[in-house]
Motif scaffolding. Structure first.
Motif, PDB file in Angstrom:
ATOM      1  N   THR A  33     -50.919  56.069  -1.452  1.00 35.00           N
ATOM      2  CA  THR A  33     -51.247  54.361  -1.510  1.00 35.00           C
ATOM      3  C   THR A  33     -50.315  54.255   0.334  1.00 35.00           C
ATOM      4  OG1 THR A  33     -50.110  55.286  -3.590  1.00 35.00           O
ATOM      5  CG2 THR A  33     -50.059  52.777  -2.577  1.00 35.00           C
ATOM      6  N   ALA A  34     -49.539  54.588   0.852  1.00 38.40           N
ATOM      7  CA  ALA A  34     -48.682  53.869   1.877  1.00 38.40           C
ATOM      8  C   ALA A  34     -50.258  53.930   2.841  1.00 38.40           C
ATOM      9  CB  ALA A  34     -47.762  54.510   2.663  1.00 38.40           C
ATOM     10  N   ARG A  35     -50.851  54.624   3.737  1.00 39.23           N
ATOM     11  CA  ARG A  35     -51.696  55.247   3.564  1.00 39.23           C
ATOM     12  C   ARG A  35     -53.401  53.734   3.941  1.00 39.23           C
ATOM     13  NH1 ARG A  35     -53.777  60.619   3.102  1.00 39.23           N
ATOM     14  NH2 ARG A  35     -55.569  60.293   4.710  1.00 39.23           N
ATOM     15  N   ALA A  36     -53.258  53.732   2.227  1.00 40.19           N
ATOM     16  CA  ALA A  36     -54.529  52.867   1.470  1.00 40.19           C
ATOM     17  C   ALA A  36     -53.894  51.508   2.233  1.00 40.19           C
ATOM     18  CB  ALA A  36     -54.812  52.685   0.522  1.00 40.19           C
ATOM     19  N   LEU A  37     -52.612  51.322   2.035  1.00 41.39           N
ATOM     20  CA  LEU A  37     -51.787  49.751   2.835  1.00 41.39           C
ATOM     21  C   LEU A  37     -51.840  49.504   4.438  1.00 41.39           C
ATOM     22  CD1 LEU A  37     -49.238  49.463   0.041  1.00 41.39           C
ATOM     23  CD2 LEU A  37     -51.214  48.361   0.215  1.00 41.39           C
ATOM     24  N   GLY A  38     -52.598  50.532   5.098  1.00 40.05           N
ATOM     25  CA  GLY A  38     -52.443  50.423   6.619  1.00 40.05           C
ATOM     26  C   GLY A  38     -51.096  50.678   7.600  1.00 40.05           C
ATOM     27  N   ASN A  39     -50.811  51.742   6.930  1.00 41.80           N
ATOM     28  CA  ASN A  39     -49.678  52.829   7.291  1.00 41.80           C
ATOM     29  C   ASN A  39     -50.027  54.177   8.183  1.00 41.80           C
ATOM     30  OD1 ASN A  39     -46.756  51.279   7.013  1.00 41.80           O
ATOM     31  ND2 ASN A  39     -48.328  51.029   4.760  1.00 41.80           N
ATOM     32  N   GLY A  40     -50.277  54.524   9.496  1.00 41.22           N
ATOM     33  CA  GLY A  40     -50.738  55.957   9.759  1.00 41.22           C
ATOM     34  C   GLY A  40     -49.515  56.712   9.832  1.00 41.22           C
TER      35      GLY A  40
END
Lengths: 356, 523
Positions: free
Chosen positions: B154-161
């Motif tokens: 989810t964090a990746r989908a929200l734009g986090n590397g």
């Protein structure tokens, strides 16, 4: 121009091809539901679109941009695709507001940008902002997860069986709130589910995945009333199958001569929805049958009926609960509306073995 | 389900009170001895450069060791659990094995490699870090395994590397495990005696021992011990607070996918080299040096007593006897407390249980000195008796046993016992046919943990063992102190083998986490 364009998508996991040339488009503002049994590849499809996994063949385009092909894979973090996981996956160390603003820039996080607006959008009151995720019900967690996914205004929203962990009452309520929020936000979305009722009621179009292939994608009405195969017919609702002979727009089977929706001829497999079968209590022109079992559901009841004049298998009929005959009663069956028929070679079992 | 509070029977409660009192006895005796010196003497003894130096040495070392263990433990756990590191299963096992090698054996090994290079701060830092980083690795690896992979996705989908996901999502959730592990490292380093004494690095424990040996009145060692106890209990309380407040319940209940593994890419060559270096420092050097000295003839080393195999057997037998006796006495004291804690409610039961856990904050050296001062005059028949030594073990390892006993007894849930009663079984039959069969494996594990802990215990054994009783641990200590490295080797080999074998059995039966309990206060 479609918002999302998926073309000949293929994916192998552990040497097994779990997606076999999937292709479809999603228009801007549309909510497409993907319906499939477990193991049909529906979650894999979603993970490929999100960028959590790499594909082995085909292309995924969003707008004009190529997101993924065998040689290209834009990182999930830079795709701008929202994702709502099965059980919400709220960050347990952050309060509701911090969860919602997680995907925003630091300044916006500090300012709790749009928190109140997003909470209202998903039907939660403003005082939820400071709560810990542990103190929310399952349905509330899903709503916050949706608000979090919508906050960065994603180009596409993916929902991975978001209601499967909720109990029946909460599921309908949460489903409606989510559907309202998505349409109010004007978001383009794909919902993956194994629940046919959920898919039919939420999707503007519904695709059925069968063993890694897209068996059919159409509006809910077409999918239910004109499924392309016995498998799809059986998967999207209850169905009664029986052999018959078709000619000149009619099919002759154990329930008499029935009007056909499509033009086929020769030996066929007739598909009738249980709610199409009507019961008469007096000898009319119907087929005589005996009520063998009654399953009472409150709003309606499902009857298992043994046909008298034929060697045919039992049929099931769905009737309003007000008019349920007792077990052992003699009834006369007629069929309302036109029915579907498939060439006889394709039975349900046959369809599955042919696919495997 | 809320059960009506049940009142314990009087006998069990009385036993619980007696046991808790006995367990807290060493703290009480130390406090009384320290207070006996009077205020002025206490201030004079504590308010001098020596105390400052000890405090500085101890705190500096513990700070460095704790941070190093946090970095190494978390890094290793991340590599093993979350990357495509080749051979990660093997690395995962290697990361735990050091726990089965007592720190004083590691210091023997490093010291025998070069006795001048390692007899200082850096030697102590190296040995203790290599011994205790598994205390961080185990809880952090478990937390990484338990973490819901959907959170990271989810964090990746929200734009986090990758980096941002680690800092904003993974690390905050590792915090309880990481802080808990770090406090265990700090607690273990505080009470460590053998390793520091051999490496001639002065901390509170070695200073207390020196003061006792120098024959000072009971006041000075007792005062220093009191400072040490306060530091230990502070660690213990902090650990409990971290554990209680910061444990984030998993929100998801249902199925979850496997955690994503990150491709190491260009690091694929670096990571195994780093881990191999760690393996060399934590395992190869300690075990290799023992092996090396085993092959040296007695004359090549400065021998005190030429090491003959009969002596090794005698010492092994003593260790086994003390281990078995210690385990038996500890279990005997742990069972009533465990029964009280799991079967009854009430404030007194809660107090008794807390009291028993508090004993973790008492280092072995403080327990030993308290028991000596108690018996040397007033209860002389007990002085230097086997019983007193076993009692010291019971005090030291009761908290450890209690945790396992407690969870073992909880295995036999109340509703199972109720089901038994509804089927017509009377209380004794319930105990014999339901409670004990369900609890037996856990009770066995508790006894095994105490056995291993006793055989590798050095401090209390050194101070309390009856004259003429040599265990593997005390023999290694004696030979290493006199630089008789070859003479110590067979004893070290026997002890390391015994501890590693027993730990392996324990881990195979109850999972790697059970080995964590072998550390001091890791409950």
């Amino acid at each position: 121009m479609a918002q999302l364009d998926i073309d000949r998508l293929s994916k192998f996991i552990g040497g097994v091809e779990v997606l076999k040339g999937i292709g479809f488009q999603v228009e801007a503002g549309e909510l497409v539901a993907i319906l499939g049994a477990s193991g049909s590849g529906k979650t894999t499809l979603l993970r490929l679109i999100a960028g959590f996994e790499k594909l082995d063949g085909g292309e995924i385009r969003l707008g004009h941009e190529l997101l993924a092909s065998p040689n290209v894979s834009k990182p999930a973090a830079r795709r701008g695709i929202g994702y709502v996981a099965q059980e919400g996956a709220l960050f347990p160390h952050l309060c509701v507001a911090d969860n919602i603003t997680f995907g925003l820039r630091r300044v916006e996080r500090k300012a709790r940008f749009r928190v109140a607006e997003l909470l209202a959008l998903v039907g939660l009151q403003g005082h939820y902002a400071d709560r810990a995720p542990q103190n929310l019900s399952g349905g509330e967690q899903q709503r916050v997860a949706l608000a979090r996914a919508l906050a960065p205004a994603p180009r596409l929203l993916l929902l991975d069986e978001p209601f499967s962990a909720l109990d029946a009452g909460l599921r309908v309520e949460t489903r409606e709130a989510v559907a309202r929020a998505i349409s109010a936000a004007g978001a383009t979305a794909i919902l993956v589910t194994h629940d046919q009722e959920e898919a039919l009621s939420m999707g503007s179009r519904v695709g059925v995945l069968q063993h890694g292939r897209l068996a059919q994608m159409s509006t809910p009405q077409v999918l239910y009333h004109r499924p392309v195969s016995p498998y799809v017919a059986d998967f999207v609702g209850d169905a009664v199958f029986m052999p018959g002979i078709a000619e000149n727009g009619l099919v002759h089977c154990a329930l008499g001569a029935l009007r056909l929706v499509t033009s086929v001829s020769g030996a066929v497999n007739v598909m009738i929805r249980p709610e199409q079968i009507k019961l008469g209590l007096e000898a009319q022109n119907g087929m005589p049958a005996v009520v063998k079992r009654v399953a009472f559901y409150g709003r309606d009841a499902v009857l298992t009926l043994g046909l008298k004049n034929a060697l045919a298998a039992d049929v099931t009929a769905r009737v309003f609960s007000q008019a349920v005959p007792p077990q052992g009663a003699e009834v006369w069956l007629t069929v309302e509306g036109a029915v579907l028929a498939y060439p006889a070679a394709v039975s349900i079992a046959g369809a599955e073995t042919a696919m495997v | 389900m809320v059960a009506a509070p049940r009142r314990p029977n009087k006998g069990l409660l009385a036993a619980g009170v007696v046991i808790a009192t006995l367990v807290l006895l060493p703290i009480g005796v130390t406090a009384v001895n320290a207070a006996a010196s009077g205020w002025d003497l206490a201030v004079a003894l504590l308010w001098r450069p020596l105390t400052g130096e000890l405090l500085e040495n101890t705190l500096l070392l513990i700070g460095c060791v704790t941070v190093a263990c946090a970095v190494i433990g978390t890094g290793t756990a991340w590599l093993v659990e979350r990357t495509d590191l080749p051979g990660r299963k093997l690395w995962g096992v290697l990361a735990v094995v050091p726990l089965a090698i007592p720190a004083f054996i590691s210091s023997y090994a490093w010291l025998s490699l070069d006795s001048s290079l390692f007899a200082n701060f850096w030697g102590a830092f190296l040995v203790v870090t290599m011994s205790y980083y598994p205390l961080v690795y185990l809880p952090v690896a478990a937390a990484l395994r338990e973490m819901d992979p959907a959170l990271e996705e989810t964090a990746r989908a929200l734009g986090n590397g990758t980096r941002s996901v680690f800092l904003r999502v993974v690390l905050p959730q590792l915090r309880p495990a990481l802080l808990g592990g770090m406090l265990l490292v700090a607690l273990n380093s505080l009470v460590e005696f053998g390793a520091f004494a051999l490496l001639r690095f002065r901390t509170f424990t070695t200073a207390i021992y020196a003061a006792y040996r120098a024959g000072f009145s009971g006041a000075e060692p007792a005062l220093l011990a009191m400072v040490l106890i306060v530091l230990c209990i502070a660690c213990l309380v902090a650990e409990q607070l971290v554990r209680g407040s910061a444990r984030y319940g998993r929100l998801a209940r249902g199925t979850r996918g496997k955690a994503a593994r990150y491709a190491l890419g260009k690091w694929a060559l670096v990571a195994p080299v780093v881990l191999a270096g760690l393996g060399v420092a934590a395992l190869v050097v300690p075990l290799g040096m023992i092996g090396y000295w085993l092959t040296q003839s007695g004359s090549a080393a400065t021998t005190v007593a030429a090491s003959d195999w009969a002596a090794v057997l005698r010492a092994s037998w003593s260790s086994v006897q003390l281990g078995a006796g210690g385990a038996a006495l500890t279990m005997l004291l742990a069972l009533p407390l465990g029964l009280l804690a799991t079967r009854y409610d009430g404030w007194l039961v809660a107090v008794l249980e807390r009291a028993a856990y508090l004993a973790q904050g008492v280092p072995g050296i403080a327990v030993a000195l308290a028991l000596i001062s108690l018996t040397v005059h007033d209860l002389h028949p007990l002085y230097q008796s086997h019983f007193l030594l076993l009692f010291a073990y019971a005090v030291l390892f009761l908290p450890l046993a209690l945790v396992s006993v407690r969870s073992a007894l909880l295995q036999a849930q109340l509703r199972l016992e109720e089901a038994g009663r509804s089927l017509g079984l009377h209380s004794l039959a319930v105990l014999l046919r339901i409670t004990l069969p369900l609890a037996a494996p856990g009770l066995g594990a508790a006894a095994a943990m105490v056995f291993i802990s006793v055989t590798t215990e050095l401090t209390a054994t050194l101070l309390l063992a009856p004259i003429g009783t040599q265990t593997l641990a005390t023999q290694i200590w004696a030979d290493t102190s006199t630089v008789a490295f070859a003479a110590a080797a067979p004893f070290a080999a026997a002890l390391a083998a015994m501890s590693m074998f027993a730990s392996w059995l324990l881990a195979r039966r109850f999972g790697a986490g059970s080995v964590l309990s072998l550390s001091h206060g890791a409950v």
